[in-house]
Scaffold this motif. Structure first.
Motif, PDB file in Angstrom:
ATOM      1  N   TYR A  71     -20.951 -72.829 -74.975  1.00 11.76           N
ATOM      2  CA  TYR A  71     -19.853 -73.314 -75.814  1.00 11.76           C
ATOM      3  C   TYR A  71     -20.333 -74.412 -76.756  1.00 11.76           C
ATOM      4  O   TYR A  71     -21.367 -75.035 -76.525  1.00 11.76           O
ATOM      5  CB  TYR A  71     -18.707 -73.810 -74.932  1.00 11.76           C
ATOM      6  N   ALA A  72     -19.590 -74.663 -77.795  1.00 12.09           N
ATOM      7  CA  ALA A  72     -19.963 -75.628 -78.821  1.00 12.09           C
ATOM      8  C   ALA A  72     -20.108 -77.045 -78.274  1.00 12.09           C
ATOM      9  O   ALA A  72     -20.837 -77.856 -78.849  1.00 12.09           O
ATOM     10  CB  ALA A  72     -18.939 -75.615 -79.951  1.00 12.09           C
ATOM     11  N   ASP A  73     -19.450 -77.360 -77.156  1.00 12.15           N
ATOM     12  CA  ASP A  73     -19.534 -78.711 -76.594  1.00 12.15           C
ATOM     13  C   ASP A  73     -20.790 -78.947 -75.776  1.00 12.15           C
ATOM     14  O   ASP A  73     -20.981 -80.022 -75.212  1.00 12.15           O
ATOM     15  CB  ASP A  73     -18.290 -79.015 -75.763  1.00 12.15           C
ATOM     16  N   GLY A  74     -21.687 -77.930 -75.674  1.00 13.93           N
ATOM     17  CA  GLY A  74     -22.930 -78.083 -74.937  1.00 13.93           C
ATOM     18  C   GLY A  74     -22.872 -77.629 -73.498  1.00 13.93           C
ATOM     19  O   GLY A  74     -23.858 -77.713 -72.770  1.00 13.93           O
ATOM     20  N   GLY A  75     -21.722 -77.124 -73.061  1.00 17.58           N
ATOM     21  CA  GLY A  75     -21.583 -76.604 -71.706  1.00 17.58           C
ATOM     22  C   GLY A  75     -21.544 -75.095 -71.715  1.00 17.58           C
ATOM     23  O   GLY A  75     -21.618 -74.461 -72.773  1.00 17.58           O
ATOM     24  N   GLY A  76     -21.433 -74.500 -70.520  1.00 15.43           N
ATOM     25  CA  GLY A  76     -21.353 -73.056 -70.457  1.00 15.43           C
ATOM     26  C   GLY A  76     -21.128 -72.546 -69.057  1.00 15.43           C
ATOM     27  O   GLY A  76     -21.059 -73.312 -68.095  1.00 15.43           O
ATOM     28  N   THR A  77     -21.021 -71.217 -68.945  1.00 10.38           N
ATOM     29  CA  THR A  77     -20.818 -70.556 -67.667  1.00 10.38           C
ATOM     30  C   THR A  77     -21.872 -69.477 -67.477  1.00 10.38           C
ATOM     31  O   THR A  77     -22.434 -68.952 -68.437  1.00 10.38           O
ATOM     32  CB  THR A  77     -19.415 -69.918 -67.580  1.00 10.38           C
ATOM     33  N   LEU A  78     -22.098 -69.146 -66.223  1.00  3.99           N
ATOM     34  CA  LEU A  78     -23.099 -68.163 -65.829  1.00  3.99           C
ATOM     35  C   LEU A  78     -22.455 -67.212 -64.831  1.00  3.99           C
ATOM     36  O   LEU A  78     -21.764 -67.667 -63.910  1.00  3.99           O
ATOM     37  CB  LEU A  78     -24.261 -68.904 -65.172  1.00  3.99           C
ATOM     38  N   GLU A  79     -22.649 -65.908 -65.009  1.00  5.20           N
ATOM     39  CA  GLU A  79     -22.156 -64.893 -64.073  1.00  5.20           C
ATOM     40  C   GLU A  79     -23.298 -63.941 -63.772  1.00  5.20           C
ATOM     41  O   GLU A  79     -23.925 -63.420 -64.685  1.00  5.20           O
ATOM     42  CB  GLU A  79     -20.994 -64.113 -64.676  1.00  5.20           C
ATOM     43  N   LEU A  80     -23.570 -63.733 -62.472  1.00 13.50           N
ATOM     44  CA  LEU A  80     -24.652 -62.860 -62.037  1.00 13.50           C
ATOM     45  C   LEU A  80     -24.172 -61.908 -60.955  1.00 13.50           C
ATOM     46  O   LEU A  80     -23.323 -62.275 -60.150  1.00 13.50           O
ATOM     47  CB  LEU A  80     -25.805 -63.677 -61.438  1.00 13.50           C
ATOM     48  N   VAL A  81     -24.753 -60.716 -60.911  1.00 15.57           N
ATOM     49  CA  VAL A  81     -24.541 -59.766 -59.819  1.00 15.57           C
ATOM     50  C   VAL A  81     -25.922 -59.249 -59.429  1.00 15.57           C
ATOM     51  O   VAL A  81     -26.714 -58.868 -60.289  1.00 15.57           O
ATOM     52  CB  VAL A  81     -23.635 -58.597 -60.245  1.00 15.57           C
ATOM     53  N   SER A  82     -26.198 -59.218 -58.117  1.00 16.75           N
ATOM     54  CA  SER A  82     -27.503 -58.739 -57.670  1.00 16.75           C
ATOM     55  C   SER A  82     -27.450 -57.250 -57.345  1.00 16.75           C
ATOM     56  O   SER A  82     -26.377 -56.678 -57.159  1.00 16.75           O
ATOM     57  CB  SER A  82     -27.974 -59.520 -56.437  1.00 16.75           C
ATOM     58  N   ASN A  83     -28.630 -56.639 -57.249  1.00 14.27           N
ATOM     59  CA  ASN A  83     -28.713 -55.231 -56.877  1.00 14.27           C
ATOM     60  C   ASN A  83     -28.286 -55.003 -55.425  1.00 14.27           C
ATOM     61  O   ASN A  83     -28.087 -53.871 -55.008  1.00 14.27           O
ATOM     62  CB  ASN A  83     -30.130 -54.688 -57.102  1.00 14.27           C
ATOM     63  N   LYS A  84     -28.090 -56.088 -54.668  1.00 18.32           N
ATOM     64  CA  LYS A  84     -27.608 -55.997 -53.287  1.00 18.32           C
ATOM     65  C   LYS A  84     -26.125 -56.333 -53.174  1.00 18.32           C
ATOM     66  O   LYS A  84     -25.590 -56.458 -52.075  1.00 18.32           O
ATOM     67  CB  LYS A  84     -28.431 -56.916 -52.387  1.00 18.32           C
ATOM     68  N   GLY A  85     -25.455 -56.515 -54.337  1.00 15.08           N
ATOM     69  CA  GLY A  85     -24.015 -56.738 -54.352  1.00 15.08           C
ATOM     70  C   GLY A  85     -23.559 -58.180 -54.325  1.00 15.08           C
ATOM     71  O   GLY A  85     -22.361 -58.451 -54.370  1.00 15.08           O
ATOM     72  N   MET A  86     -24.466 -59.125 -54.267  1.00 18.10           N
ATOM     73  CA  MET A  86     -24.081 -60.536 -54.263  1.00 18.10           C
ATOM     74  C   MET A  86     -23.647 -60.948 -55.668  1.00 18.10           C
ATOM     75  O   MET A  86     -24.288 -60.601 -56.649  1.00 18.10           O
ATOM     76  CB  MET A  86     -25.268 -61.397 -53.810  1.00 18.10           C
ATOM     77  N   LYS A  87     -22.541 -61.686 -55.758  1.00 23.10           N
ATOM     78  CA  LYS A  87     -22.039 -62.189 -57.038  1.00 23.10           C
ATOM     79  C   LYS A  87     -22.146 -63.704 -57.045  1.00 23.10           C
ATOM     80  O   LYS A  87     -21.838 -64.364 -56.055  1.00 23.10           O
ATOM     81  CB  LYS A  87     -20.577 -61.778 -57.235  1.00 23.10           C
ATOM     82  N   CYS A  88     -22.584 -64.249 -58.195  1.00 24.65           N
ATOM     83  CA  CYS A  88     -22.734 -65.696 -58.338  1.00 24.65           C
ATOM     84  C   CYS A  88     -22.071 -66.143 -59.637  1.00 24.65           C
ATOM     85  O   CYS A  88     -22.175 -65.462 -60.653  1.00 24.65           O
ATOM     86  CB  CYS A  88     -24.203 -66.097 -58.372  1.00 24.65           C
ATOM     87  N   ASN A  89     -21.401 -67.281 -59.580  1.00 27.06           N
ATOM     88  CA  ASN A  89     -20.774 -67.884 -60.753  1.00 27.06           C
ATOM     89  C   ASN A  89     -21.152 -69.348 -60.801  1.00 27.06           C
ATOM     90  O   ASN A  89     -21.218 -70.013 -59.765  1.00 27.06           O
ATOM     91  CB  ASN A  89     -19.248 -67.768 -60.674  1.00 27.06           C
ATOM     92  N   GLY A  90     -21.383 -69.846 -62.011  1.00 28.43           N
ATOM     93  CA  GLY A  90     -21.764 -71.238 -62.133  1.00 28.43           C
ATOM     94  C   GLY A  90     -21.482 -71.814 -63.498  1.00 28.43           C
ATOM     95  O   GLY A  90     -20.937 -71.145 -64.378  1.00 28.43           O
ATOM     96  N   THR A  91     -21.873 -73.057 -63.643  1.00 23.32           N
ATOM     97  CA  THR A  91     -21.711 -73.769 -64.906  1.00 23.32           C
ATOM     98  C   THR A  91     -23.022 -74.453 -65.257  1.00 23.32           C
ATOM     99  O   THR A  91     -23.849 -74.725 -64.387  1.00 23.32           O
ATOM    100  CB  THR A  91     -20.603 -74.830 -64.813  1.00 23.32           C
ATOM    101  N   PHE A  92     -23.210 -74.718 -66.542  1.00 26.06           N
ATOM    102  CA  PHE A  92     -24.398 -75.429 -66.980  1.00 26.06           C
ATOM    103  C   PHE A  92     -24.046 -76.346 -68.142  1.00 26.06           C
ATOM    104  O   PHE A  92     -22.993 -76.231 -68.757  1.00 26.06           O
ATOM    105  CB  PHE A  92     -25.524 -74.461 -67.364  1.00 26.06           C
TER     106      PHE A  92
END
Length: 91
Positions: free
Chosen positions: A23-44
């Motif tokens: 985002y323009a304010d210098g922050g953001g989000t992260l979304e991941l899914v693994s080949n084993k079905g694990m889902k991860c969400n985060g911020t940076f």
């Protein structure tokens, strides 16, 4: 700006796909899914113009942190999921 993201554990036994949205304010989000079905969400957040860091939590209860270097449209990073290291690219 949303960019595709790909990664894997350092052991190579699990791969990830997803997206990173900055985002323009210098922050953001992260979304991941693994080949084993694990889902991860985060911020940076960008710490400098090119370097950032963040944290995430996964569906199996593990969490971790990561750092990255970006050109603005692509980059690389590394971090940990629990005690396992991982690397990723985006863009």
């Amino acid at each position: 700006m949303t960019l595709p993201l790909r990664g894997q554990t350092e052991a190579g036994d699990e791969t990830f796909t997803g997206k990173a949205t900055g985002y323009a304010d210098g922050g953001g989000t992260l979304e991941l899914v693994s080949n084993k079905g694990m889902k991860c969400n985060g911020t940076f957040v960008y710490v400098t113009g090119r370097n950032g860091e963040g944290t995430f939590t996964c569906s199996n209860g593990q969490s971790g942190s990561f750092t990255f270097v970006s050109t603005g449209t692509r980059g690389t990073g590394k971090g940990s999921i629990g005690s396992r290291g991982f690397t990723f690219t985006f863009g």
